[in-house]
Design a protein around this motif. Sequence first.
Motif, mmCIF file in Angstrom:
data_model
loop_
_atom_site.group_PDB
_atom_site.id
_atom_site.type_symbol
_atom_site.label_atom_id
_atom_site.label_comp_id
_atom_site.label_asym_id
_atom_site.label_seq_id
_atom_site.Cartn_x
_atom_site.Cartn_y
_atom_site.Cartn_z
ATOM 1 N N PRO A 2 -14.207 27.993 83.418
ATOM 2 C CA PRO A 2 -14.817 27.934 82.086
ATOM 3 C C PRO A 2 -16.043 28.840 81.940
ATOM 4 N N LEU A 3 -16.875 28.897 82.978
ATOM 5 C CA LEU A 3 -18.070 29.734 82.913
ATOM 6 C C LEU A 3 -17.691 31.212 82.878
ATOM 7 N N ALA A 4 -16.746 31.612 83.732
ATOM 8 C CA ALA A 4 -16.324 33.015 83.763
ATOM 9 C C ALA A 4 -15.726 33.441 82.434
ATOM 10 N N VAL A 5 -14.877 32.582 81.871
ATOM 11 C CA VAL A 5 -14.257 32.898 80.581
ATOM 12 C C VAL A 5 -15.317 32.981 79.489
ATOM 13 N N SER A 16 -4.623 18.755 78.752
ATOM 14 C CA SER A 16 -3.631 19.780 78.405
ATOM 15 C C SER A 16 -3.755 21.051 79.234
ATOM 16 N N GLY A 17 -4.901 21.248 79.912
ATOM 17 C CA GLY A 17 -5.146 22.520 80.586
ATOM 18 C C GLY A 17 -6.002 23.446 79.759
ATOM 19 N N ARG A 23 -8.482 27.236 94.629
ATOM 20 C CA ARG A 23 -9.197 25.986 94.374
ATOM 21 C C ARG A 23 -10.713 26.176 94.489
ATOM 22 N N ARG A 24 -11.136 27.145 95.255
ATOM 23 C CA ARG A 24 -12.563 27.365 95.433
ATOM 24 C C ARG A 24 -13.212 27.928 94.173
ATOM 25 N N THR A 25 -12.449 28.670 93.375
ATOM 26 C CA THR A 25 -13.022 29.300 92.186
ATOM 27 C C THR A 25 -12.559 28.657 90.878
ATOM 28 N N ALA A 26 -11.558 27.772 90.940
ATOM 29 C CA ALA A 26 -10.966 27.225 89.715
ATOM 30 C C ALA A 26 -11.999 26.521 88.840
ATOM 31 N N HIS A 27 -12.937 25.795 89.466
ATOM 32 C CA HIS A 27 -13.890 25.038 88.650
ATOM 33 C C HIS A 27 -14.924 25.937 87.979
ATOM 34 N N TRP A 28 -14.964 27.223 88.364
ATOM 35 C CA TRP A 28 -15.854 28.182 87.715
ATOM 36 C C TRP A 28 -15.175 28.885 86.541
ATOM 37 N N GLU A 87 -8.064 26.858 82.042
ATOM 38 C CA GLU A 87 -9.500 26.981 81.931
ATOM 39 C C GLU A 87 -10.170 25.678 82.341
ATOM 40 N N ALA A 88 -9.433 24.780 82.923
ATOM 41 C CA ALA A 88 -10.000 23.496 83.304
ATOM 42 C C ALA A 88 -10.582 23.574 84.699
ATOM 43 N N ALA A 89 -11.331 22.530 85.051
ATOM 44 C CA ALA A 89 -12.022 22.554 86.328
ATOM 45 C C ALA A 89 -11.219 21.888 87.438
ATOM 46 N N THR A 90 -9.980 21.528 87.174
ATOM 47 C CA THR A 90 -9.164 20.889 88.198
ATOM 48 C C THR A 90 -7.856 21.630 88.355
ATOM 49 N N ALA A 91 -7.297 21.606 89.552
ATOM 50 C CA ALA A 91 -6.023 22.277 89.793
ATOM 51 C C ALA A 91 -4.878 21.291 89.868
#
Length: 220
Positions: A190-193, A93-94, A183-188, A11-15
């Motif tokens: 937290p908002l999606a969850v 921790s992720g 990677r294009r959607t990973a930073h979104w 759920e983090a904003a980095t991969a």
Amino acid sequence: MPPEPASVPSEAATAKPSPHRVEGKWHGADWGCELLGTALLLLGGLSAVVLDFGTGSPVARVLPSHSLRLLLTGSLFASCGALVTISPLGRRSGAHLNPAVTLAFWCRGHVRAHDLFGYVLSQAAGAVAGAFAVHVLWGRRAASVRDGLTAPGHGLGPLAAASIEAAMTALLVLTIFAFVSSRRTAHWTPLAVAVVIALFVWQGAPFTGTSLNPARSLGP
């Protein structure tokens, strides 16, 4: 997505994996972050439950609609999780904060067996600590909502409630995987969850209490 030393950032904003993680080693610092992060999630989320539905609720006077207060509670609970996710704790921790999420990543080969147990035990301990803090902080108000206990409602039996919880949790995990897969959607993520959790609490709480998280249910 290739396996990482401890976990992928669910759920983090980095991969990227934490630079502090070492291949093949124990990740006690990550486990500690999961413990503290889950405790903060329960403290903030259950406090929202108490404020919105506890005895003498100030929110009930302003917002008498039960349905709207459920939506507000879900949004606040989800926001607590999102804030932990983007914090240094979550980035380390992720930010799984949920045994179901950790188990799902383990099934995909992104979490090692010893980290699976470390994460789950840390999440459970953190949830108990967070729920205890709510009990101490809010006292009788917390007791009026049974300290945020999740339980079947609307005449549902345990099996029916568990089935609904399983379906909602599966959709939550699916949302996480869908967003962290690129990677294009990973930073979104937290908002999606946060949106998914808020909606599930709004619509599902009258039936199951909407846990979506074994640690969240264990704590109270």
